[in-house]
Design an enzyme around this catalytic site. Structure first.
Site, mmCIF file in Angstrom:
data_model
loop_
_atom_site.group_PDB
_atom_site.id
_atom_site.type_symbol
_atom_site.label_atom_id
_atom_site.label_comp_id
_atom_site.label_asym_id
_atom_site.label_seq_id
_atom_site.Cartn_x
_atom_site.Cartn_y
_atom_site.Cartn_z
ATOM 1 N N ILE A 1 96.113 -24.334 -60.183
ATOM 2 C CA ILE A 1 97.013 -25.402 -60.597
ATOM 3 C C ILE A 1 96.903 -25.661 -62.089
ATOM 4 O O ILE A 1 97.908 -25.869 -62.777
ATOM 5 C CB ILE A 1 96.723 -26.689 -59.795
ATOM 6 C CG1 ILE A 1 97.074 -26.482 -58.320
ATOM 7 C CG2 ILE A 1 97.507 -27.873 -60.364
ATOM 8 C CD1 ILE A 1 96.665 -27.626 -57.417
ATOM 9 N N LYS B 1 88.673 -37.896 -53.369
ATOM 10 C CA LYS B 1 90.055 -38.102 -53.802
ATOM 11 C C LYS B 1 90.419 -39.587 -53.813
ATOM 12 O O LYS B 1 91.192 -40.039 -54.668
ATOM 13 C CB LYS B 1 91.015 -37.322 -52.898
ATOM 14 C CG LYS B 1 90.849 -35.815 -53.007
ATOM 15 C CD LYS B 1 90.960 -35.318 -54.448
ATOM 16 C CE LYS B 1 90.829 -33.810 -54.538
ATOM 17 N NZ LYS B 1 90.843 -33.310 -55.940
ATOM 18 N N SER C 1 95.167 -35.767 -54.477
ATOM 19 C CA SER C 1 95.568 -35.243 -53.171
ATOM 20 C C SER C 1 95.869 -36.393 -52.221
ATOM 21 O O SER C 1 95.269 -37.473 -52.328
ATOM 22 C CB SER C 1 94.424 -34.400 -52.601
ATOM 23 O OG SER C 1 94.552 -34.223 -51.212
ATOM 24 N N TYR D 1 85.577 -34.634 -49.185
ATOM 25 C CA TYR D 1 86.828 -34.409 -49.919
ATOM 26 C C TYR D 1 87.653 -35.692 -49.987
ATOM 27 O O TYR D 1 88.126 -36.097 -51.055
ATOM 28 C CB TYR D 1 87.629 -33.302 -49.237
ATOM 29 C CG TYR D 1 88.940 -32.980 -49.911
ATOM 30 C CD1 TYR D 1 89.017 -32.026 -50.916
ATOM 31 C CD2 TYR D 1 90.116 -33.623 -49.525
ATOM 32 C CE1 TYR D 1 90.220 -31.726 -51.539
ATOM 33 C CE2 TYR D 1 91.325 -33.324 -50.133
ATOM 34 C CZ TYR D 1 91.376 -32.385 -51.138
ATOM 35 O OH TYR D 1 92.572 -32.096 -51.742
ATOM 36 N N THR E 1 97.626 -20.563 -54.819
ATOM 37 C CA THR E 1 96.749 -20.176 -55.923
ATOM 38 C C THR E 1 96.225 -18.762 -55.719
ATOM 39 O O THR E 1 96.428 -18.142 -54.673
ATOM 40 C CB THR E 1 95.561 -21.134 -56.017
ATOM 41 O OG1 THR E 1 94.799 -21.032 -54.798
ATOM 42 C CG2 THR E 1 96.020 -22.578 -56.207
ATOM 43 N N ASP F 1 82.004 -26.215 -70.178
ATOM 44 C CA ASP F 1 81.417 -26.610 -68.908
ATOM 45 C C ASP F 1 81.555 -28.129 -68.815
ATOM 46 O O ASP F 1 80.928 -28.863 -69.590
ATOM 47 C CB ASP F 1 79.944 -26.201 -68.853
ATOM 48 C CG ASP F 1 79.291 -26.501 -67.510
ATOM 49 O OD1 ASP F 1 79.832 -27.320 -66.745
ATOM 50 O OD2 ASP F 1 78.232 -25.915 -67.222
#
Length: 283
Positions: free
Chosen positions: A22, A173, A157, A169, A204, A73
């Site tokens: 993305i 988010k 998301s 997850y 992707t 990084d």
């Protein structure tokens, strides 16, 4: 894309985690719109997955913008601060920050797992690169963005609103969308916009490794969520077009503090994916 109007000519953007996926698609679309785009990432040599930060920068330039590769990084606050010091020194401005950096290959290990099957280390990986990294970049970018009345986009998301993939997850988010809302609160009065962006299923490089079956379908099953044909997924360029539309919108401040689906923005702003569709591929 040579005929793409350079509606962001003279603008400067930073896209984090843009070696592939993305982030790469967003950087490409910003470049096609004429922007100077600093693309960050750790990948300098292609491995199992294609793409490097230098490849993306070159594609940004080929599309009509100016790509600048920065090996960074995002766990290193000093390196992130230096990135924005460099942007100020070289460009004197910053108009768009896209916080996209995320360790997708690592997160993929825990898709569909119950929370007791996901080790605490996965929490640290997800929050470190995916929430904290977005906060740090926003902190160091804020002075520049306030000067330009710019835009922060946090790639998030719908997992912030409903169960998706696993507990870690979803919580991450949710934290990211809360961060967007609170950034917008603190930016009130500066004419600087902060939004979350919700892509659907994006084809992707990682998902492109899924082979087609004998009917030509490229099916992927997300445990507990369903089976999806990746041929119907959106390309990484589709969320990029959403970012361009937001960056070019003089009234974008009305959207600040909220999360927006890419497909909804496509309908409102009138853009499509590369094939002319408006994909709705929510997992």
């Amino acid at each position: 894309m040579s005929g793409t109007p350079k509606i962001l000519g003279g603008r400067v953007a930073v896209v984090t985690g843009a070696s592939r996926g993305i982030g790469k698609g967003i950087a490409q679309e910003l470049g096609a719109a004429g922007a100077t785009v600093y693309v960050t990432g750790r990948t300098t040599t292609a491995g199992r997955l294609p793409g490097t930060v230098h490849d993306t920068a070159a594609e940004v330039t080929a599309l009509g913008g100016l790509g600048v590769a920065v090996v960074c990084d995002h766990r290193d606050d000093g390196a992130v601060e230096e990135l924005f010091t460099r942007v100020r020194a070289e460009q004197g401005r910053l108009d768009v920050l896209v916080n996209n950096v995320y360790n997708s290959p690592a997160a993929a290990r825990w898709l569909g797992r119950k929370f007791w099957e996901v080790p605490p280390a996965a929490w640290d990986e997800t929050f470190d690169i995916g929430v904290r990294s977005h906060y740090a970049a926003s902190v160091f970018a804020a002075p520049l963005l306030i000067e330009s009345k710019g835009l922060i986009v946090n790639v998030s998301s719908p997992g912030s609103q409903r169960y998706l993939h696993n507990a870690v997850y979803g919580v991450a988010k949710t934290a990211l969308d809360r961060l967007t809302a609170d950034l917008a609160h603190d930016l009130d009065g500066t004419a600087t916009t902060a939004v979350s962006l919700w892509p659907g299923i994006v084809n992707t490089e990682l998902l492109q490794m899924v082979p087609a079956d004998d009917q030509g379908r490229r099916l992927v099953t997300l445990p507990g969520e369903g089976t999806f044909d990746l041929n119907a997924a959106e390309t990484p360029r589709f969320p990029g077009r959403a970012v361009v539309a937001l960056a070019a919108d003089p009234d974008r401040l009305a959207r600040t503090g909220k999360a927006w689906k890419v497909a909804d923005l496509a309908e409102e702003y009138g853009f499509t994916d590369l094939d002319g569709r408006i994909p709705r591929s929510d997992p």
